[in-house]
Design an enzyme around this catalytic site. Structure first.
Site, PDB file in Angstrom:
ATOM      1  N   ASP A 197     -17.967   4.068 119.790  1.00 41.76           N
ATOM      2  CA  ASP A 197     -16.815   3.214 120.038  1.00 41.76           C
ATOM      3  C   ASP A 197     -16.550   2.394 118.777  1.00 41.76           C
ATOM      4  O   ASP A 197     -17.459   1.757 118.246  1.00 41.76           O
ATOM      5  CB  ASP A 197     -17.111   2.278 121.221  1.00 41.76           C
ATOM      6  CG  ASP A 197     -16.026   1.250 121.451  1.00 41.76           C
ATOM      7  OD1 ASP A 197     -14.873   1.656 121.679  1.00 41.76           O
ATOM      8  OD2 ASP A 197     -16.335   0.039 121.408  1.00 41.76           O
ATOM      9  N   ASP A 199     -14.863  -0.723 117.076  1.00 38.71           N
ATOM     10  CA  ASP A 199     -14.323  -2.047 117.394  1.00 38.71           C
ATOM     11  C   ASP A 199     -14.027  -2.772 116.083  1.00 38.71           C
ATOM     12  O   ASP A 199     -14.650  -3.787 115.754  1.00 38.71           O
ATOM     13  CB  ASP A 199     -15.335  -2.813 118.248  1.00 38.71           C
ATOM     14  CG  ASP A 199     -14.759  -4.071 118.867  1.00 38.71           C
ATOM     15  OD1 ASP A 199     -13.610  -4.431 118.524  1.00 38.71           O
ATOM     16  OD2 ASP A 199     -15.448  -4.707 119.681  1.00 38.71           O
ATOM     17  N   GLU A 201     -11.956  -5.132 114.072  1.00 34.90           N
ATOM     18  CA  GLU A 201     -11.051  -6.258 114.352  1.00 34.90           C
ATOM     19  C   GLU A 201     -10.692  -6.983 113.050  1.00 34.90           C
ATOM     20  O   GLU A 201     -11.399  -7.884 112.642  1.00 34.90           O
ATOM     21  CB  GLU A 201     -11.712  -7.216 115.337  1.00 34.90           C
ATOM     22  CG  GLU A 201     -12.085  -6.560 116.662  1.00 34.90           C
ATOM     23  CD  GLU A 201     -12.669  -7.543 117.671  1.00 34.90           C
ATOM     24  OE1 GLU A 201     -12.357  -8.762 117.604  1.00 34.90           O
ATOM     25  OE2 GLU A 201     -13.434  -7.101 118.547  1.00 34.90           O
ATOM     26  N   TYR A 277      -7.342 -10.050 127.248  1.00 28.05           N
ATOM     27  CA  TYR A 277      -7.865 -11.416 127.361  1.00 28.05           C
ATOM     28  C   TYR A 277      -7.752 -12.111 126.011  1.00 28.05           C
ATOM     29  O   TYR A 277      -7.309 -11.512 125.023  1.00 28.05           O
ATOM     30  CB  TYR A 277      -9.320 -11.394 127.836  1.00 28.05           C
ATOM     31  CG  TYR A 277     -10.166 -10.312 127.198  1.00 28.05           C
ATOM     32  CD1 TYR A 277     -10.695 -10.467 125.918  1.00 28.05           C
ATOM     33  CD2 TYR A 277     -10.418  -9.129 127.864  1.00 28.05           C
ATOM     34  CE1 TYR A 277     -11.457  -9.482 125.321  1.00 28.05           C
ATOM     35  CE2 TYR A 277     -11.180  -8.116 127.279  1.00 28.05           C
ATOM     36  CZ  TYR A 277     -11.706  -8.295 126.007  1.00 28.05           C
ATOM     37  OH  TYR A 277     -12.459  -7.309 125.423  1.00 28.05           O
TER      38      TYR A 277
END
Length: 443
Positions: A197, A199, A201, A277
């Site tokens: 995965d 991620d 950012e 979120y």
């Protein structure tokens, strides 16, 4: 709130109240789907490396709480990326925790199968416990998640050139899929992870201060996915396995446009999880929602963020609905110093609310105990969010009723499922995970 909405809310709450007695769906009582579990939906939960410490959340709790039986994937957070663009494990401060990952001898009371790690055994720690969890839950997949907010510093270096992409992907497969951990025999952790995965950012825009950013990150992210898919498929052919590739994607349309080539990236991804979120938090000057389905009436910001805004932004850019997995929070965001009265929402605040580990951030398992203990629970069913207010301090969070509502949205919109950040925020009965599972159960 009108009578129709009140009745609908009553049904949601009544359903949530029986969650603890509901068994997980099985092949005998659920319709086979084309995506994740037996019900057809992905249910992805992030397990945090550091959760075994202050939050006292070992891998075993995924089993004893009932969460593991209701998940399709566990994403292990996180793997680090070095300055020279490699997957690596380093015990230096802030650079990793191999003790938690694979060195820590796990005692019997924390072990998934009740057996303590033996002195000198090859694999210990969380990695060994995840292997035991998979042995008990045969359909569960475990992915290593790379980066995160703190460890995306050098993703751009890893993705910068064809040579760097090839080397980066090869190092990640060697470390996590082949299981060649530092200081251990070759293949020690083979079989623990079923895929990777990403991620990052964020490509092309600011994340944590100090992150490397390049103008061509957007195109390089797509090329990086292509290289991962190529090498994962080649390795999978040898092992007769399909190794999965997923990515965590942002909610803000401006961040999407800066770093992601919309439709192109989904050619290489099994699915992608979308940030649902952190729309607002203690960094804002007023209390607000952090994870609402829709922008609430009277919201002070225009434009504003919501689940609907994020999902629509991705679909408008060509993302297939069935590959979008909605992220939901198992924590709340809070503000204090609110003196405007009413229900507190949108009121000016003096700062983030005091909390257990980080000001303005509190786990659901703590927040749920505030209801009736000085705090009043408020809901906006039209917007799909809930919050607690005691006259001064406000916490916005998702409870089982909100997650049931979000699961209905997932079904209605034809999305791929739900993703959880993070599993250690739930209570010992996995009330939130059970709510999602029930809502996505195909009868």
């Amino acid at each position: 709130m009108n009578n129709r909405l009140t009745r609908r809310l009553g049904v949601l709450i009544a359903t949530a109240s029986v969650l603890l007695t509901v068994a997980p769906p099985t092949a005998a009582n659920a319709t086979t789907g084309h995506r994740g579990g037996s019900d057809g939906y992905y249910k992805v939960g992030y397990f945090t490396q550091w959760g075994i410490y202050g939050r006292a959340f070992p891998v075993k709790k995924l089993d004893t709480s009932g969460a593991a039986a209701r998940l399709t994937h566990v994403n292990y957070a996180f793997g680090n990326v070095s300055e020279d663009g490699r997957c690596y494990l380093d015990g230096g401060p802030g650079e990793g925790d191999p003790w938690a990952d694979y060195q820590r001898p796990v005692p019997a009371e924390e072990s998934v199968d009740g057996v303590a790690d033996a002195p000198g055994q090859a694999l210990n720690g969380n990695f060994n416990q995840l292997a035991k969890l998979k042995a008990k839950h045969r359909d569960l997949k475990v992915l290593i998640s790379l980066g995160g907010w703190s460890w995306s510093t050098y993703f751009s270096n890893a993705a910068a050139t064809d040579a760097s992409r090839k080397a980066f992907v090869s190092s990640c497969i060697d470390l996590y899929l082949k299981g060649n951990l530092p200081g251990t025999a070759p293949g020690t952790a083979a079989g623990v992870f079923d895929g990777i995965d990403l991620d990052w950012e964020w490509p092309g825009s600011a994340g944590e201060p100090g992150n490397v950013i390049r103008p061509d990150d957007k195109q390089n992210f797509t090329l990086l996915l292509a290289e991962f898919r190529k090498q994962l498929d080649a390795y999978g052919k040898k092992k007769r396995e399909h190794y999965q590739l997923t990515a965590f994607l942002p909610a803000a349309p401006s961040t999407i446009d800066a770093g992601f080539e919309g439709q192109k990236i989904f050619k290489y991804l099994d699915f992608a999880t979308v940030q649902g979120y952190d729309f607002h938090g203690g960094w804002d000057a007023r209390a607000n929602q952090q994870s609402a389905l829709r922008v609430p009436a009277g919201a002070p910001d225009n434009p504003d963020f919501s689940v609907e805004v994020a999902i629509d932004a991705w679909r408008d850019r060509g993302a297939p609905s069935r590959k979008l997995v909605l992220g939901v929070p198992y924590y709340g965001r809070g503000w204090t110093g609110i003196t405007t009265g009413g229900n507190g929402l949108f009121g000016p605040a003096t700062g983030p609310a005091p909390a257990t580990f980080e000001a303005g951030y509190e786990d659901y398992k703590v927040l749920k105990n505030l209801v009736g203990n000085g705090y009043t629970l408020h809901r906006d069913l039209r917007a799909g969010h809930a919050w607690l207010f005691d006259g001064t301090t406000l916490w916005t969070y998702d409870d089982p009723a909100v997650l049931l509502q979000k699961s209905l949205y997932i079904r209605k919109e034809g999305l791929g499922g739900a993703m959880i950040w993070s599993l250690d925020g739930d209570d010992d009965n996995a009330s939130l995970t059970k709510a999602l599972s029930l809502g996505l159960w195909t009868f």
